[in-house]
Design a protein around this motif. Structure first.
Motif, short mmCIF file in Angstrom:
data_model
loop_
_atom_site.label_atom_id
_atom_site.label_comp_id
_atom_site.label_asym_id
_atom_site.label_seq_id
_atom_site.Cartn_x
_atom_site.Cartn_y
_atom_site.Cartn_z
N UNK A 129 18.45 35.56 37.42
CA UNK A 129 18.08 37.09 37.25
C UNK A 129 18.21 37.08 35.60
N UNK A 130 17.14 37.67 35.08
CA UNK A 130 17.19 37.98 33.84
C UNK A 130 17.23 39.32 33.36
N UNK A 131 18.12 39.94 32.45
CA UNK A 131 18.05 41.07 31.96
C UNK A 131 17.65 40.73 30.17
N UNK A 132 16.80 41.64 29.89
CA UNK A 132 16.38 41.48 28.27
C UNK A 132 16.37 42.80 27.66
N UNK A 133 16.61 43.19 26.45
CA UNK A 133 16.62 44.12 25.80
C UNK A 133 16.11 43.99 24.47
N UNK A 134 15.23 44.75 24.14
CA UNK A 134 14.27 44.72 22.82
C UNK A 134 15.20 45.27 21.58
N UNK A 135 15.19 44.62 20.66
CA UNK A 135 16.03 45.03 19.39
C UNK A 135 14.95 45.22 18.11
N UNK A 136 14.72 46.54 17.78
CA UNK A 136 13.67 46.94 16.73
C UNK A 136 14.44 46.14 15.55
N UNK A 137 15.33 46.32 15.19
CA UNK A 137 15.84 45.77 13.84
C UNK A 137 17.18 44.66 14.35
N UNK A 138 17.19 43.43 13.58
CA UNK A 138 18.41 42.48 13.82
C UNK A 138 18.08 41.59 12.81
N UNK A 139 19.37 40.81 12.43
CA UNK A 139 19.57 39.76 11.21
C UNK A 139 18.57 38.70 11.73
N UNK A 140 17.77 38.68 12.84
CA UNK A 140 16.82 37.63 13.32
C UNK A 140 15.26 38.15 13.04
N UNK B 171 19.64 37.68 28.69
CA UNK B 171 20.65 36.96 29.23
C UNK B 171 20.19 36.53 30.83
N UNK B 172 20.61 35.20 31.43
CA UNK B 172 19.97 35.04 32.39
C UNK B 172 21.35 34.04 33.10
#
Length: 471
Positions: free
Chosen positions: A141-152, A160-161
């Motif tokens: 099971x995969x849960x993903x969240x888009x981060x508009x701004x991040x250190x990466x 996370x899965x």
């Protein structure tokens, strides 16, 4: 030795196959076990699906919380941080760029491709689904969240899965499910076999008792279980039938004995007269002796005719039925009889019955003949309708019938002393024949109270309107 054991095994197998497939107990057990197996299979499948769904919900909740916690930690700093899941979190975590480059990953996800699908829509902000990539041993099971701004960098996806549990695919779970299923089916089969056996035990007792009953042992009765319901009613009905059979057999034995006795007397008399006649000298006048022999043959003929009529009545031999007017029938029978004893008729209208006119004429003839033998000065015949029944009464002014003997006179060959005195040649079958005919047509014949003499009362159901009336 081996052949003997094989034969015993074959007999044992045939015995139990017969009990299971051909007995009610066996068929009920087999059907119950099969139906229960189908139901339990469905229940176990549904239970497995519910357990799988519950496990997936737990995993989905855990990966979602993992993304929330790590995403919050990343948002709090301007520098990259190690991706380290906690013990109660999902172990596969990745930060992925739009071109599917893995920028950072947890220790268990190092070297793995992106957990999500190869192509990502830039406008897709959230991923929450089941996926089965080739690089994992199973589905996750995969849960993903888009981060508009991040250190990466901008527009990265935090995944996370966690692998999904496969409850049905693990042999311990399957083994336990099969063991539980076998245990339940065995319990159901044992309970059904025992319950049906206990239910049918009274039937087997009835069968065993019936098997031991013969014509010489009709006094035996089957056990009546105190269970209520159909089996108790069956036992009671069987006992009632045995009682009627015993009574019928007793009547038949008495009938044969009485018939033999009544037939023996005229036969013996006829035989004696013929022997005496043969011993007489030449020229002897045989006329008187011939008349005596003729009377014996006439009595034999009467007895045989009555016996044949009783046989037809006992076998319920069919006879054509018509609508008969009892008043017209009584008038015709009275006109036919010799005027030995005066007969006073009181014939009402409306007494129409459905029966065989010849048999009804015999009933009336037997009653009138009995009345003529006992009457002192006259006979009364009345026909009418009472309470929806046709009623015919024959009354004489003789000595009457004692109350304790009113049923005995309807027994075959039963004759009271008064009757034997007045008619020594009688057969004792007239009244039994009359009652038998009355009962065949749903009626009754009995002796009622009377101030003087005997009063015979015949009751028959009135005929429904319809067919042609016989007068």
């Amino acid at each position: 030795m081996a052949t003997t054991r094989a034969g015993r095994a074959g007999r044992w197998f045939r015995h139990w196959r017969s009990r299971l497939l051909y007995s009610i107990r066996g068929r009920a057990t087999v059907v119950t076990v099969v139906v229960s197996a189908l139901i339990l299979d469905v229940c176990l499948a549904l239970a497995g699906m519910l357990a799988q769904d519950a496990a997936e919900n737990v995993v989905a909740d855990r990966v979602e919380k993992t993304v929330e916690r790590i995403g919050y930690d990343i948002a709090r700093t301007d520098a990259t941080v190690p991706i380290v899941p906690r013990e109660d979190e999902a172990n596969l975590v990745q930060i992925v760029r739009n071109d599917q480059t893995v920028l950072a990953a947890s220790a268990d996800a190092q070297g793995l491709p992106a957990l999500a699908a190869p192509s990502l829509n830039r406008n897709q902000l959230l991923i929450d689904r089941k996926t089965c990539p080739a690089f994992l041993d199973g589905c996750a099971w995969v849960f993903g969240l888009r981060m508009p701004d991040s250190p990466y960098g901008p527009q990265v996806m935090l995944y996370a899965a966690e692998p999904l549990p496969t409850l049905a695919g693990t042999w311990p779970v399957t083994l336990w499910a099969l063991l539980i299923l076998a245990l339940l089916l065995g319990l159901i089969g044992w309970w059904t076999w025992r319950t049906v056996g206990r239910t049918l035990a009274p039937v087997e007792a009835i069968r065993a008792e019936m098997a031991g009953i013969s014509a010489a042992g009709l006094g035996r009765r089957v056990p009546v279980p105190d269970t209520g319901g159909e089996i108790q009613h069956l036992a009671e009905t069987v006992n009632d039938t045995l009682e009627r059979l015993e009574e019928a057999t007793g009547r038949e034995r008495r009938f044969v004995s009485d018939a033999s006795h009544d037939l023996r007397n005229p036969i013996a008399g006829l035989h004696t007269r013929l022997e005496v006649a043969l011993d007489e000298p030449e020229g002897y006048d045989w006329r008187a002796m011939t008349r005596e022999a003729l009377r014996d043959t006439e009595r034999l003929n009467d007895i045989v005719a009555d016996l044949l009529e009783l046989s037809r009545l006992d076998s319920r031999a069919p006879a054509p039925m018509e609508r008969v007017d009892l008043a017209a029938l009584a008038r015709r029978e009275i006109d036919r009889r010799p005027a030995a004893v005066p007969i006073t008729p009181r014939l009402g209208e409306g007494a129409v019955v459905e029966a065989n006119p010849v048999r009804l004429a015999r009933v009336l003839g037997n009653l009138l003949g009995n009345a003529e033998r006992h009457a002192e000065s006259g006979i009364g015949v009345a026909v009418g309708v009472e309470e929806g029944e046709a009623v015919l009464e024959v009354v004489d002014d003789g000595a009457g019938v004692p109350e304790e003997a009113r049923e005995r006179v309807f027994e075959r060959f039963a004759r009271l002393p008064e009757s034997r005195r007045r008619d020594p040649a009688g057969t004792g079958l007239g009244l039994p024949i009359a009652r038998e005919i009355a009962e065949i047509y749903g009626g009754t014949l009995r002796i009622a109270d009377s101030p003087v003499g005997a009063r015979f009362v015949l009751r028959l159901p009135l005929a429904p309107p319809g067919a042609t009336l016989v007068r």
